[in-house]
Design a protein around this motif. Structure first.
Motif, PDB file in Angstrom:
ATOM      1  N   ALA A   3       0.836  -1.203   0.000  1.00  0.00           N
ATOM      2  CA  ALA A   3       0.000   0.000   0.000  1.00  0.00           C
ATOM      3  C   ALA A   3       0.870   1.252   0.000  1.00  0.00           C
ATOM      4  CB  ALA A   3      -0.917   0.001   1.212  1.00  0.00           C
ATOM      5  N   THR A   4       0.437   2.277  -0.714  1.00  0.00           N
ATOM      6  CA  THR A   4       1.168   3.540  -0.762  1.00  0.00           C
ATOM      7  C   THR A   4       0.629   4.505   0.290  1.00  0.00           C
ATOM      8  OG1 THR A   4      -0.338   4.387  -2.453  1.00  0.00           O
ATOM      9  CG2 THR A   4       1.684   3.299  -3.204  1.00  0.00           C
ATOM     10  N   ASN A   5       1.447   5.460   0.672  1.00  0.00           N
ATOM     11  CA  ASN A   5       1.067   6.462   1.666  1.00  0.00           C
ATOM     12  C   ASN A   5       0.029   7.409   1.066  1.00  0.00           C
ATOM     13  OD1 ASN A   5       0.875   8.332   3.682  1.00  0.00           O
ATOM     14  ND2 ASN A   5       2.998   9.002   3.588  1.00  0.00           N
ATOM     15  N   ALA A   6      -1.145   7.472   1.697  1.00  0.00           N
ATOM     16  CA  ALA A   6      -2.211   8.356   1.215  1.00  0.00           C
ATOM     17  C   ALA A   6      -2.462   9.526   2.159  1.00  0.00           C
ATOM     18  CB  ALA A   6      -3.502   7.556   1.027  1.00  0.00           C
ATOM     19  N   SER A   7      -1.548   9.744   3.102  1.00  0.00           N
ATOM     20  CA  SER A   7      -1.722  10.845   4.053  1.00  0.00           C
ATOM     21  C   SER A   7      -1.695  12.187   3.331  1.00  0.00           C
ATOM     22  CB  SER A   7      -0.615  10.805   5.108  1.00  0.00           C
ATOM     23  OG  SER A   7      -0.675   9.631   5.867  1.00  0.00           O
ATOM     24  N   ASP A   8      -2.639  13.049   3.642  1.00  0.00           N
ATOM     25  CA  ASP A   8      -2.722  14.357   2.996  1.00  0.00           C
ATOM     26  C   ASP A   8      -3.480  15.308   3.900  1.00  0.00           C
ATOM     27  OD1 ASP A   8      -3.363  16.590   1.387  1.00  0.00           O
ATOM     28  OD2 ASP A   8      -3.170  15.379  -0.426  1.00  0.00           O
ATOM     29  N   GLY A   9      -2.749  16.196   4.578  1.00  0.00           N
ATOM     30  CA  GLY A   9      -3.387  17.142   5.487  1.00  0.00           C
ATOM     31  C   GLY A   9      -4.369  18.060   4.795  1.00  0.00           C
ATOM     32  N   ASN A  10      -4.056  18.484   3.562  1.00  0.00           N
ATOM     33  CA  ASN A  10      -4.943  19.394   2.842  1.00  0.00           C
ATOM     34  C   ASN A  10      -6.275  18.746   2.503  1.00  0.00           C
ATOM     35  OD1 ASN A  10      -3.198  21.747   2.600  1.00  0.00           O
ATOM     36  ND2 ASN A  10      -1.933  20.481   1.261  1.00  0.00           N
ATOM     37  N   ASN A  11      -6.277  17.426   2.251  1.00  0.00           N
ATOM     38  CA  ASN A  11      -7.507  16.726   1.915  1.00  0.00           C
ATOM     39  C   ASN A  11      -8.255  16.210   3.133  1.00  0.00           C
ATOM     40  OD1 ASN A  11      -7.269  17.081  -0.858  1.00  0.00           O
ATOM     41  ND2 ASN A  11      -6.071  15.216  -1.123  1.00  0.00           N
ATOM     42  N   THR A  12      -7.602  16.247   4.304  1.00  0.00           N
ATOM     43  CA  THR A  12      -8.224  15.718   5.515  1.00  0.00           C
ATOM     44  C   THR A  12      -8.902  16.805   6.333  1.00  0.00           C
ATOM     45  OG1 THR A  12      -6.552  13.967   5.626  1.00  0.00           O
ATOM     46  CG2 THR A  12      -7.800  14.389   7.627  1.00  0.00           C
ATOM     47  N   PHE A  13      -8.286  17.971   6.423  1.00  0.00           N
ATOM     48  CA  PHE A  13      -8.783  19.017   7.311  1.00  0.00           C
ATOM     49  C   PHE A  13      -9.422  20.159   6.524  1.00  0.00           C
ATOM     50  CE2 PHE A  13      -5.073  17.011   9.361  1.00  0.00           C
ATOM     51  CZ  PHE A  13      -5.716  16.486  10.479  1.00  0.00           C
TER      52      PHE A  13
END
Length: 261
Positions: free
Chosen positions: A33-43
């Motif tokens: 699995a690839t890293n899907a972390s994204d602060g701009n899309n989460t908050f």
């Protein structure tokens, strides 16, 4: 923490209403699995101050002097011997929580967050709420929620107990929902709360406005690593239960059902 008491905090964007029970699935065990972390899309808003200069399309810097910018950290101070602010100028908010990782290396350090400010101009100090960890002397600080209304400043909440000064990194959060105000403060050392960890108050002076970072005076030396704005309701959703682990036939993925209420 460390094994076997390691703890991880995961932020999840919930599209549905926060006022009813929701199920959240946690998938794990897939090494491909690839890293899907994204602060701009989460908050609602997120900035970790990457790049070589502050983004002035987002931030009004008229009230502060930027001392340095780099390594995903902005260092600033008030540009006068009074309160000033580094303000996010694109959107106003009402019921949100503002969270930031901050440090002040001054002799009498102060870190704080601004909410529901009537204008994003950082040179205008009136009509706003702010929560701060305020240095009473060289070794002690106090948690406070305050407001300014038409030239007059007053305290809404002040913890009478003093705590070690904030000259190390802290996670600070200012939560607002209607007339309910909450100030949270965590010392970044094993994620330990400062004192009781949170303080509450009520006030009806302001219902919405701009958010920002508080700067006490021009002899302060404030560092901010990141800031986020998230949805907030009072009371907040709470963990309800965890279901059994499920294993998928494809690959080695597993999932855990976490229910909130």
């Amino acid at each position: 923490g460390t094994s076997s008491n390691a703890v991880v905090y995961v932020w999840v964007k919930v599209l549905e209403d926060l006022g009813s029970n929701r199920d959240i699935y946690c998938y794990f065990g897939n090494e491909g699995a690839t890293n899907a972390s994204d602060g701009n899309n989460t908050f609602l808003f997120f900035d970790d101050f990457e790049g070589t200069s502050i983004d002035t399309t987002k931030w009004d810097t008229s009230g502060v002097t930027i001392l340095s910018y780099g390594g995903s950290i902005v260092n600033y101070r008030s540009n006068t011997s009074n309160h000033r602010y580094l303000m996010y100028k694109l959107v106003t908010y009402s019921d949100v929580a503002i969270r930031a990782r901050q440090q002040d290396t001054s002799i009498h350090p102060v870190i704080g967050l601004v909410a529901r400010k009537s204008t994003y101009n950082g040179n205008i100090i009136d009509n706003l709420y702010y929560a701060r960890f305020y240095s009473i002397n060289a070794t002690e600080a106090q948690a406070q929620i305050r407001k300014r209304v038409s030239g007059s400043e007053s305290s809404i909440q002040a913890d009478p107990t003093y705590y070690p000064v904030p000259n190390v990194w802290h996670i600070q959060e200012f939560c607002l929902h209607g007339s309910n105000l909450k100030h949270k403060l965590i010392k970044e050392n094993g994620y330990q709360p400062v004192g009781p960890g949170e303080w509450t108050a009520t006030d009806t002076s302001f219902s919405s406005g701009y958010i920002g970072l508080f700067a006490e005076w021009n002899n302060k030396n404030i560092y901010t690593d990141w800031i986020l704005v998230r949805k907030y309701v009072s009371p907040e959703p709470a963990f309800l239960s965890a279901g059994p682990l499920e294993t998928f036939e494809l690959g080695s993925r597993r999932r855990l059902l976490l229910s909130t209420s």
